[in-house]
Design a protein around this motif. Structure first.
Motif, PDB file in Angstrom:
ATOM      1  N   GLU A 399       0.830  -1.205   0.000  1.00 46.20           N
ATOM      2  CA  GLU A 399       0.000   0.000   0.000  1.00 46.20           C
ATOM      3  C   GLU A 399       0.870   1.263   0.000  1.00 46.20           C
ATOM      4  O   GLU A 399       0.542   2.259  -0.645  1.00 46.20           O
ATOM      5  CB  GLU A 399      -0.931  -0.002   1.200  1.00 46.20           C
ATOM      6  CG  GLU A 399      -2.035  -1.052   1.089  1.00 46.20           C
ATOM      7  CD  GLU A 399      -2.866  -1.168   2.359  1.00 46.20           C
ATOM      8  OE1 GLU A 399      -2.449  -0.591   3.393  1.00 46.20           O
ATOM      9  OE2 GLU A 399      -3.917  -1.846   2.321  1.00 46.20           O
ATOM     10  N   LYS A 400       2.020   1.181   0.705  1.00 43.43           N
ATOM     11  CA  LYS A 400       2.939   2.329   0.705  1.00 43.43           C
ATOM     12  C   LYS A 400       3.578   2.520  -0.675  1.00 43.43           C
ATOM     13  O   LYS A 400       3.750   3.652  -1.134  1.00 43.43           O
ATOM     14  CB  LYS A 400       4.020   2.142   1.774  1.00 43.43           C
ATOM     15  CG  LYS A 400       3.512   2.268   3.201  1.00 43.43           C
ATOM     16  CD  LYS A 400       4.631   2.090   4.227  1.00 43.43           C
ATOM     17  CE  LYS A 400       5.565   3.292   4.248  1.00 43.43           C
ATOM     18  NZ  LYS A 400       6.574   3.190   5.329  1.00 43.43           N
ATOM     19  N   VAL A 401       3.922   1.401  -1.339  1.00 42.03           N
ATOM     20  CA  VAL A 401       4.467   1.488  -2.699  1.00 42.03           C
ATOM     21  C   VAL A 401       3.421   2.101  -3.640  1.00 42.03           C
ATOM     22  O   VAL A 401       3.722   2.981  -4.446  1.00 42.03           O
ATOM     23  CB  VAL A 401       4.908   0.099  -3.205  1.00 42.03           C
ATOM     24  CG1 VAL A 401       5.251   0.155  -4.693  1.00 42.03           C
ATOM     25  CG2 VAL A 401       6.101  -0.402  -2.404  1.00 42.03           C
ATOM     26  N   GLU A 402       2.169   1.642  -3.529  1.00 43.69           N
ATOM     27  CA  GLU A 402       1.089   2.174  -4.358  1.00 43.69           C
ATOM     28  C   GLU A 402       0.913   3.672  -4.126  1.00 43.69           C
ATOM     29  O   GLU A 402       0.676   4.434  -5.066  1.00 43.69           O
ATOM     30  CB  GLU A 402      -0.232   1.453  -4.030  1.00 43.69           C
ATOM     31  CG  GLU A 402      -0.336   0.045  -4.572  1.00 43.69           C
ATOM     32  CD  GLU A 402      -0.779   0.019  -6.023  1.00 43.69           C
ATOM     33  OE1 GLU A 402      -1.220   1.063  -6.535  1.00 43.69           O
ATOM     34  OE2 GLU A 402      -0.658  -1.048  -6.650  1.00 43.69           O
ATOM     35  N   ALA A 403       1.025   4.101  -2.885  1.00 37.48           N
ATOM     36  CA  ALA A 403       0.807   5.509  -2.543  1.00 37.48           C
ATOM     37  C   ALA A 403       2.025   6.376  -2.835  1.00 37.48           C
ATOM     38  O   ALA A 403       1.945   7.615  -2.766  1.00 37.48           O
ATOM     39  CB  ALA A 403       0.425   5.634  -1.067  1.00 37.48           C
ATOM     40  N   GLY A 404       3.153   5.731  -3.141  1.00 37.34           N
ATOM     41  CA  GLY A 404       4.370   6.491  -3.414  1.00 37.34           C
ATOM     42  C   GLY A 404       5.077   6.977  -2.163  1.00 37.34           C
ATOM     43  O   GLY A 404       5.925   7.870  -2.230  1.00 37.34           O
ATOM     44  N   SER A 405       4.750   6.375  -1.028  1.00 37.24           N
ATOM     45  CA  SER A 405       5.350   6.835   0.232  1.00 37.24           C
ATOM     46  C   SER A 405       6.427   5.884   0.749  1.00 37.24           C
ATOM     47  O   SER A 405       7.052   6.151   1.774  1.00 37.24           O
ATOM     48  CB  SER A 405       4.264   6.994   1.301  1.00 37.24           C
ATOM     49  OG  SER A 405       3.605   5.759   1.542  1.00 37.24           O
ATOM     50  N   ALA A 406       6.659   4.759   0.064  1.00 36.10           N
ATOM     51  CA  ALA A 406       7.673   3.802   0.504  1.00 36.10           C
ATOM     52  C   ALA A 406       9.071   4.349   0.242  1.00 36.10           C
ATOM     53  O   ALA A 406       9.285   5.146  -0.674  1.00 36.10           O
ATOM     54  CB  ALA A 406       7.482   2.479  -0.207  1.00 36.10           C
ATOM     55  N   THR A 407      10.019   3.919   1.041  1.00 41.09           N
ATOM     56  CA  THR A 407      11.423   4.311   0.868  1.00 41.09           C
ATOM     57  C   THR A 407      12.253   3.062   0.583  1.00 41.09           C
ATOM     58  O   THR A 407      11.805   1.927   0.808  1.00 41.09           O
ATOM     59  CB  THR A 407      11.968   4.989   2.130  1.00 41.09           C
ATOM     60  OG1 THR A 407      11.979   4.019   3.205  1.00 41.09           O
ATOM     61  CG2 THR A 407      11.091   6.185   2.525  1.00 41.09           C
ATOM     62  N   LEU A 408      13.463   3.276   0.112  1.00 37.59           N
ATOM     63  CA  LEU A 408      14.353   2.135  -0.097  1.00 37.59           C
ATOM     64  C   LEU A 408      14.665   1.453   1.226  1.00 37.59           C
ATOM     65  O   LEU A 408      14.869   0.229   1.283  1.00 37.59           O
ATOM     66  CB  LEU A 408      15.637   2.596  -0.785  1.00 37.59           C
ATOM     67  CG  LEU A 408      15.501   3.048  -2.245  1.00 37.59           C
ATOM     68  CD1 LEU A 408      16.852   3.499  -2.792  1.00 37.59           C
ATOM     69  CD2 LEU A 408      14.917   1.938  -3.111  1.00 37.59           C
ATOM     70  N   GLU A 409      14.715   2.235   2.318  1.00 37.71           N
ATOM     71  CA  GLU A 409      14.940   1.640   3.639  1.00 37.71           C
ATOM     72  C   GLU A 409      13.790   0.698   4.004  1.00 37.71           C
ATOM     73  O   GLU A 409      14.009  -0.369   4.599  1.00 37.71           O
ATOM     74  CB  GLU A 409      15.074   2.737   4.704  1.00 37.71           C
ATOM     75  CG  GLU A 409      16.360   3.556   4.615  1.00 37.71           C
ATOM     76  CD  GLU A 409      16.278   4.723   3.632  1.00 37.71           C
ATOM     77  OE1 GLU A 409      17.201   5.543   3.591  1.00 37.71           O
ATOM     78  OE2 GLU A 409      15.247   4.805   2.912  1.00 37.71           O
ATOM     79  N   ASP A 410      12.544   1.087   3.643  1.00 34.36           N
ATOM     80  CA  ASP A 410      11.388   0.208   3.895  1.00 34.36           C
ATOM     81  C   ASP A 410      11.533  -1.104   3.142  1.00 34.36           C
ATOM     82  O   ASP A 410      11.238  -2.181   3.680  1.00 34.36           O
ATOM     83  CB  ASP A 410      10.092   0.897   3.451  1.00 34.36           C
ATOM     84  CG  ASP A 410       9.727   2.089   4.302  1.00 34.36           C
ATOM     85  OD1 ASP A 410      10.113   2.118   5.488  1.00 34.36           O
ATOM     86  OD2 ASP A 410       9.041   2.993   3.774  1.00 34.36           O
ATOM     87  N   LEU A 411      11.974  -1.012   1.893  1.00 32.91           N
ATOM     88  CA  LEU A 411      12.123  -2.216   1.079  1.00 32.91           C
ATOM     89  C   LEU A 411      13.212  -3.120   1.648  1.00 32.91           C
ATOM     90  O   LEU A 411      13.055  -4.355   1.710  1.00 32.91           O
ATOM     91  CB  LEU A 411      12.442  -1.847  -0.368  1.00 32.91           C
ATOM     92  CG  LEU A 411      11.457  -0.911  -1.083  1.00 32.91           C
ATOM     93  CD1 LEU A 411      11.851  -0.766  -2.556  1.00 32.91           C
ATOM     94  CD2 LEU A 411      10.032  -1.427  -0.982  1.00 32.91           C
ATOM     95  N   GLU A 412      14.309  -2.530   2.079  1.00 34.05           N
ATOM     96  CA  GLU A 412      15.397  -3.311   2.673  1.00 34.05           C
ATOM     97  C   GLU A 412      14.936  -3.992   3.951  1.00 34.05           C
ATOM     98  O   GLU A 412      15.209  -5.177   4.169  1.00 34.05           O
ATOM     99  CB  GLU A 412      16.583  -2.397   2.970  1.00 34.05           C
ATOM    100  CG  GLU A 412      17.764  -3.133   3.580  1.00 34.05           C
ATOM    101  CD  GLU A 412      18.863  -2.186   4.009  1.00 34.05           C
ATOM    102  OE1 GLU A 412      20.032  -2.441   3.669  1.00 34.05           O
ATOM    103  OE2 GLU A 412      18.545  -1.191   4.705  1.00 34.05           O
TER     104      GLU A 412
END
Length: 439
Positions: A399-412
């Motif tokens: 949902e964060k990726v969809e909203a454009g609010s995710a960070t690379l730190e979140d993905l890691e």
């Protein structure tokens, strides 16, 4: 004044006859204009249009052979023939049962020796077409200007290195927009027939693209000035006649429009034959344009990919029409655009009856495609399978990726917690097998 010109004697108004046999080709077996599907009639979903240039100006000439189509309406002086063509066209539209037609300015009326004479010719012929529109209720789906045939445009129109040629093209478009308002056209198309280059050595690409963008901005301003209420469309094509054309494909045009801040003023008129010339699948540009909210209309034709040039054939492939109609349904329809048959009978198809048979066959193909797409969407199986493929985006990170609010730190952090992603089958063969069930 009667709208019946009797160029097509012996051919009645085409009827819907679903029980007709395979040899009955002068009737609709699938296109039922008033049939309601998903809240709209077939007529409203499909919005069929007949093009003026191929159907009434075409003579069967190709790069390798002379005229084969000798039409009874092309007799007399240029202006006499123009009036006969208009009467023949409206007889055809009425008998076929379509509500729309399209034309280039120079298809409708012959070019004169001066701009003023050309404009007078166009005024006179469109006075007649307006009368016939009012009598029949048939409308103009779109108008375009022929900015590619005359020798003055051999180096382009809006991208010509000579500003005087650009000026002539602008004057021609100005008149075209006036005619669009006069006839109540629902769209206006720009096709850059010679907006491109044959050699990069004598071309300033940056300057030409900027000039073309500024040309479009002038058209937007004039449209607003005269109160013309229609949709502007650009039609992509990768090559022919230029080695490279600036409107190469849907993504090229969308990028151009966004770069020059024109995207709010234009949508795309997609011709699938052009799409396949660009090396894409038949439905590719229709789907890409729709994904960006930029699909405005479709020039419904097809080509022969094995030939590698623009053959403008009538679309008869049910797979293709199903994919087109699925896209159109998913975006809620194509109005104020439509399905314009930018297609020509083969130069060997010389009977007047062939003109009807070609349109009827294509209209039936799209009616079948519409019904197939409706079944596919209403059954929900394929849409559900697609939705399931993307289920992971319903989680918090997704949902964060969809909203454009995710960070690379979140993905890691996600990978450190969950480890290596699992393999998930794309099930392409299953999708293809299920799709074949509907066609």
């Amino acid at each position: 004044m009667s709208t019946q010109a009797d160029f097509f004697k012996g051919i009645p108004k085409i009827a819907y006859m679903p029980s007709a046999g395979p040899g009955d080709v002068l009737c609709f077996k699938h296109y039922n204009a008033g049939e309601v599907l998903m809240g709209k009639t077939m007529e409203d979903w499909l919005r069929f249009s007949v093009c003026f240039w191929h159907s009434f100006c075409g003579t069967g000439v190709d790069p390798f052979g002379y005229q084969t189509l000798h039409r009874p309406w092309n007799e007399g002086t240029p202006m006499e023939a123009a009036k006969r063509r208009v009467r023949a066209a409206f007889e055809f539209f009425t008998k076929l049962g379509v509500k729309y037609y399209t034309f280039h300015d120079r298809d409708m009326a012959p070019e004169g020796s001066t701009l003023e004479e050309s404009n007078r010719n166009l005024d006179e012929i469109t006075d007649l077409t307006l009368q016939l529109q009012n009598q029949t209720g048939i409308k103009v789906l779109w108008i375009t200007c022929n900015l590619f045939t005359h020798p003055r445009y051999m180096n382009g129109a809006a991208t010509n290195p000579d500003v005087h040629v650009l000026a002539y093209a602008g004057a021609q478009v100005k008149k075209g927009l006036d005619i669009a308002k006069k006839l109540g056209a629902e769209n206006f198309v720009f096709w850059g027939g010679r907006e491109g280059f044959h050699s990069i050595l004598n071309t300033d690409v940056g300057a030409e693209l900027k000039h073309m963008a500024n040309f479009f901005k002038m058209a937007v301003k004039y449209k607003e000035k005269i109160g013309l209420n229609c949709q502007f469309l650009i039609e992509p094509k990768p090559k022919e006649p230029c080695k490279h054309q600036y409107d190469y494909d849907a993504m090229s045009v969308i990028a151009f429009l966004k770069h020059y801040d024109l995207e709010k003023h234009f949508k795309l008129n997609i011709e699938p034959n052009h799409t396949t010339l660009a090396g894409h699948s038949y439905e590719h540009d229709i789907i890409m344009a729709s994904s960006f909210g930029m699909l405005g209309s479709v020039d419904a034709n097809t080509g022969s990919p094995d030939l590698g040039w623009d053959t403008d054939q009538f679309p008869m492939d049910i797979r293709n029409t199903t994919l087109v109609m699925k896209t159109i349904i998913e975006q809620g329809g194509i109005q104020p655009g439509g399905l314009n048959f930018d297609a020509k009978v083969r130069r060997e198809s010389t009977n007047l009856e062939d003109l009807f048979i070609a349109h009827i066959g294509a209209m039936d193909a799209f009616a079948r495609g519409l019904r197939n797409a409706v079944c596919m969407i209403q059954d929900g199986l394929l849409p559900g399978m697609v939705k399931e493929r993307y289920m992971s985006y319903n989680c918090r990170l997704g949902e964060k990726v969809e909203a454009g609010s995710a960070t690379l730190e979140d993905l890691e952090a996600c990978i450190k917690e969950t480890g290596e992603p699992k393999f998930t089958s794309g099930q392409q063969e299953k999708f293809e097998s299920i799709f074949n069930h509907y066609i």
